[in-house]
Structures are given as C-alpha cells and as structure tokens.
Design a protein around this motif. Structure first.
Motif, short mmCIF file in Angstrom:
data_model
loop_
_atom_site.label_atom_id
_atom_site.label_comp_id
_atom_site.label_asym_id
_atom_site.label_seq_id
_atom_site.Cartn_x
_atom_site.Cartn_y
_atom_site.Cartn_z
N ALA A 1 10.39 12.37 -2.87
CA ALA A 1 8.79 12.62 -2.99
C ALA A 1 8.23 11.75 -1.91
CB ALA A 1 8.55 11.86 -4.21
N PRO A 2 6.99 12.73 -1.75
CA PRO A 2 6.27 12.12 -0.25
C PRO A 2 5.35 10.96 -0.54
CG PRO A 2 5.39 14.25 -0.92
CD PRO A 2 6.75 14.01 -2.10
N PHE A 3 6.00 9.83 -0.74
CA PHE A 3 5.42 8.36 -0.80
C PHE A 3 5.76 7.49 0.44
CE2 PHE A 3 5.43 9.68 -5.27
CZ PHE A 3 4.41 9.57 -5.68
N TRP A 4 4.84 6.94 0.89
CA TRP A 4 5.29 5.80 2.13
C TRP A 4 4.70 4.34 1.45
CZ3 TRP A 4 3.55 10.81 2.57
CH2 TRP A 4 4.36 11.70 3.14
N LYS A 5 5.68 3.47 1.73
CA LYS A 5 5.05 2.08 1.25
C LYS A 5 4.78 1.43 2.71
CE LYS A 5 7.77 1.65 -2.94
NZ LYS A 5 9.32 2.03 -3.10
N ARG A 6 3.80 0.45 2.44
CA ARG A 6 3.54 -0.25 3.52
C ARG A 6 3.46 -1.70 2.92
NH1 ARG A 6 1.37 0.11 8.60
NH2 ARG A 6 -0.33 -1.23 9.31
N GLU A 7 3.98 -2.76 3.40
CA GLU A 7 4.07 -4.21 3.06
C GLU A 7 3.05 -4.94 3.71
OE1 GLU A 7 8.58 -4.62 1.57
OE2 GLU A 7 8.14 -5.01 3.25
N ILE A 8 2.20 -5.74 3.21
CA ILE A 8 1.38 -6.61 3.85
C ILE A 8 1.51 -7.91 3.48
CG2 ILE A 8 -1.33 -7.29 3.77
CD1 ILE A 8 -1.21 -4.10 2.82
N THR A 9 1.97 -8.61 4.58
CA THR A 9 2.29 -10.33 4.39
C THR A 9 1.49 -11.00 5.22
OG1 THR A 9 4.04 -10.32 5.90
CG2 THR A 9 4.77 -9.26 3.88
N ASP A 10 1.62 -12.46 5.16
CA ASP A 10 0.92 -13.33 5.98
C ASP A 10 1.55 -13.06 7.36
OD1 ASP A 10 -0.05 -14.33 3.71
OD2 ASP A 10 1.18 -16.07 3.56
N ALA A 11 2.68 -12.53 7.46
CA ALA A 11 3.09 -12.37 8.97
C ALA A 11 2.61 -11.11 9.67
CB ALA A 11 4.40 -12.37 8.83
N GLY A 12 1.90 -10.04 8.69
CA GLY A 12 1.61 -8.92 9.28
C GLY A 12 1.87 -7.74 8.35
N GLU A 13 1.67 -6.71 8.93
CA GLU A 13 1.73 -5.28 8.07
C GLU A 13 3.05 -4.52 8.67
OE1 GLU A 13 -2.95 -5.19 7.12
OE2 GLU A 13 -1.78 -3.02 7.63
N SER A 14 3.69 -3.96 7.85
CA SER A 14 4.69 -3.05 8.21
C SER A 14 5.11 -2.01 7.29
CB SER A 14 6.02 -3.85 8.66
OG SER A 14 6.48 -4.63 7.54
N TRP A 15 5.38 -0.81 7.85
CA TRP A 15 5.92 0.38 6.99
C TRP A 15 7.49 0.15 6.47
CZ3 TRP A 15 2.73 3.79 4.99
CH2 TRP A 15 1.45 4.04 5.96
N VAL A 16 7.62 0.30 5.37
CA VAL A 16 8.97 0.02 4.55
C VAL A 16 9.85 1.18 5.34
CG1 VAL A 16 10.23 0.07 2.43
CG2 VAL A 16 8.18 -0.89 2.59
N GLU B 1 0.88 -1.31 0.04
CA GLU B 1 -0.02 0.00 0.19
C GLU B 1 0.95 1.32 -0.08
OE1 GLU B 1 -4.01 -1.96 2.22
OE2 GLU B 1 -2.59 -0.45 3.27
N ILE B 2 0.63 2.09 -0.80
CA ILE B 2 1.56 3.22 -0.97
C ILE B 2 0.65 4.74 -0.75
CG2 ILE B 2 2.79 4.82 -2.58
CD1 ILE B 2 3.24 2.15 -4.27
N GLU B 3 1.08 5.33 0.41
CA GLU B 3 0.61 6.42 0.71
C GLU B 3 1.18 7.58 0.14
OE1 GLU B 3 -0.31 6.41 4.95
OE2 GLU B 3 -0.45 8.59 5.23
N HIS B 4 0.53 8.65 0.01
CA HIS B 4 1.53 9.88 -0.45
C HIS B 4 0.52 11.26 0.06
CE1 HIS B 4 -0.98 11.72 -4.00
NE2 HIS B 4 -2.01 10.91 -3.59
N TYR B 5 1.25 12.33 -0.23
CA TYR B 5 0.76 13.77 0.16
C TYR B 5 0.34 14.59 -0.91
CZ TYR B 5 1.49 18.18 2.63
OH TYR B 5 1.55 19.33 3.46
N PRO B 6 -1.05 14.34 -1.17
CA PRO B 6 -1.52 15.08 -2.07
C PRO B 6 -1.32 16.63 -2.48
CG PRO B 6 -3.30 13.77 -1.53
CD PRO B 6 -2.23 13.54 -0.51
N GLY B 7 -0.84 16.88 -3.43
CA GLY B 7 -0.51 18.52 -3.54
C GLY B 7 0.91 18.58 -3.68
N MET B 8 1.54 18.25 -2.45
CA MET B 8 3.15 18.15 -2.19
C MET B 8 4.00 17.22 -3.39
SD MET B 8 5.68 17.68 0.80
CE MET B 8 7.43 17.36 0.56
#
Lengths: 81, 147
Positions: free
Chosen positions: B119-134, B48-55
């Motif tokens: 560039a203001p993007f943040w990645k989050r990995e979702i696996t069988d073991a759980g979720e974590s921010w990269v 999952e990739i989150e970003h900062y719209p505008g910036m």
C-alpha cells in the motif's frame, strides 16, 4: 502524461508532480529520458533497485509499456502499516 | 468491506463495535491496531506519513478483497491514517470477521503483511537528531512469500 513523485524521490526532484510529453515506449525508456534532462533526475533515478513504479495507479515494473498511460508514479519501497 | 484513508484519529472502540455488529453468522472478529512507537535512544518527536491519494484506496481495497475471497470472510475493515502523528497515536487498524477464529486471525495477518509493503504509504521519522525516511525492511518483503 502526469508524472508523480513521492517521499525522497519527490525531495530529490524538488516537485511532487509534473506533466511530461514523451514518446518513450516503456517506463525504463522514460526514466532514461528523465535522467538525461537534469542532474536532479539523474540523482533520483541513479539506483532503480531502490525505486518502485506505478502506472495508472497500479504497481508494475520498469518494463511496463507506456502506450495510452495517463499517470506514472515513482517512489521508494512502501512502508505502510 | 470498508476502507478508510484519513488524517484524523479514529475511535478504535466505536469502529470495532460497529464492525462486530450485524454479523450473526460470523463467530469470530479479530482486530489489529498499529501504534506509533517511540525510538530507543533518539526520542521520536513525530512521524509523518505520506501517501498516494487514489492509489492508496485502490490498493487497500484490492488487498482486502483478496483476503475476503481467500478466507471466506463475512467482512473486512481497513483504516489507515496519514499526516503528522506523535508516539502513542494509533496509525491504522484492520478488522476481519469470519465463522471461526483461525480464518479471522490469518486474514488479519495477511492484510497487515500486504499493506506494509504493497500500500503506497511512506513514513518519515522526526527526532531531535534530524529527519529521515523509514527504509523498508527485507523481512517485510519476505513475509509475503508465506502467502
């Protein structure tokens, strides 16, 4: 002033954005105000080296002045690409 | 210059063809595409990739303009997706056009290095073991020093 939080900073504080009235002179002063408000802010801002800040959508540092600023955003180091 | 931040997939073939057309004075087009990579040992369900719209748009435009000016590019393209992606999907692409290939390659690398950590993007990995921010990598920050 609009205050925005992204990624784990947003998760720790529990909201993506809020409006905050402040007379803090700099971002660092403002962070100190937030930290004294509630524990969730203290938790999110406990290590500033793990955080980045943008003022009016421009990346800057914690010494940046807040006079006339409309929007401040806090987030972890970016991971694009 | 074209900068696009979108949730939906992009067509790399169509984008490259459009970008490469109409540049008679440009002898070199370089493209780079980033793909969601599966994780060894802990299969990735999604990123999952989150970003900062505008910036986000402003930062990508600034980075692309710096590349255009420094390497005298005829044109530059940046497409970056956000939202939920699965392994094998294309996350982003850059394209550069210049008279000769050296500038096009260098400018594409510069674009990649900068958009990874500016560039203001943040990645989050979702696996069988759980979720974590990269976490960001020190080497990504170090990569900027060569420019």
């Amino acid at each position: 002033m609009d205050v925005l939080y992204f990624a784990w900073v947003r998760e720790r504080i529990g909201i993506p954005r809020e409006k905050v009235e402040t007379s803090a002179a700099t971002v660092a002063d403002f962070v100190a105000e937030l930290r004294s408000r509630e524990e969730r802010y203290e938790l999110a801002f406990s290590d500033l080296t793990a955080l980045r800040v943008a003022v009016d959508q421009k990346l800057t540092d914690f010494d940046a002045p807040l006079d006339g600023v409309r929007e401040v955003a806090f987030f972890p180091p970016m991971t694009g690409g | 210059m074209r900068v696009v931040v979108q949730e939906q997939p992009f067509d790399i073939g169509a984008e490259t063809t459009t970008f490469a057309s109409g540049h008679k004075d440009m002898g070199a087009i370089v493209t780079f595409t980033g793909i969601v990579r599966d994780l060894p040992g802990d299969p990735l369900q999604a990123m999952e990739i989150e970003h900062y719209p505008g910036m986000t748009e402003a930062a990508l435009t600034e980075i692309a303009q710096l590349a255009i000016d420094r390497w005298k590019l005829g044109d530059a393209l940046v497409i970056h997706r956000y939202g939920r992606l699965v392994p094998g999907e294309m996350i982003m692409m850059v394209a550069t056009a210049s008279k000769h290939r050296k500038n096009a390659f260098e400018a594409a690398e510069y674009l990649m290095d900068y958009l990874k950590s500016r560039a203001p993007f943040w990645k989050r990995e979702i696996t069988d073991a759980g979720e974590s921010w990269v976490a960001s990598k020190a080497e990504d920050e170090d990569a900027l020093t060569r420019w």
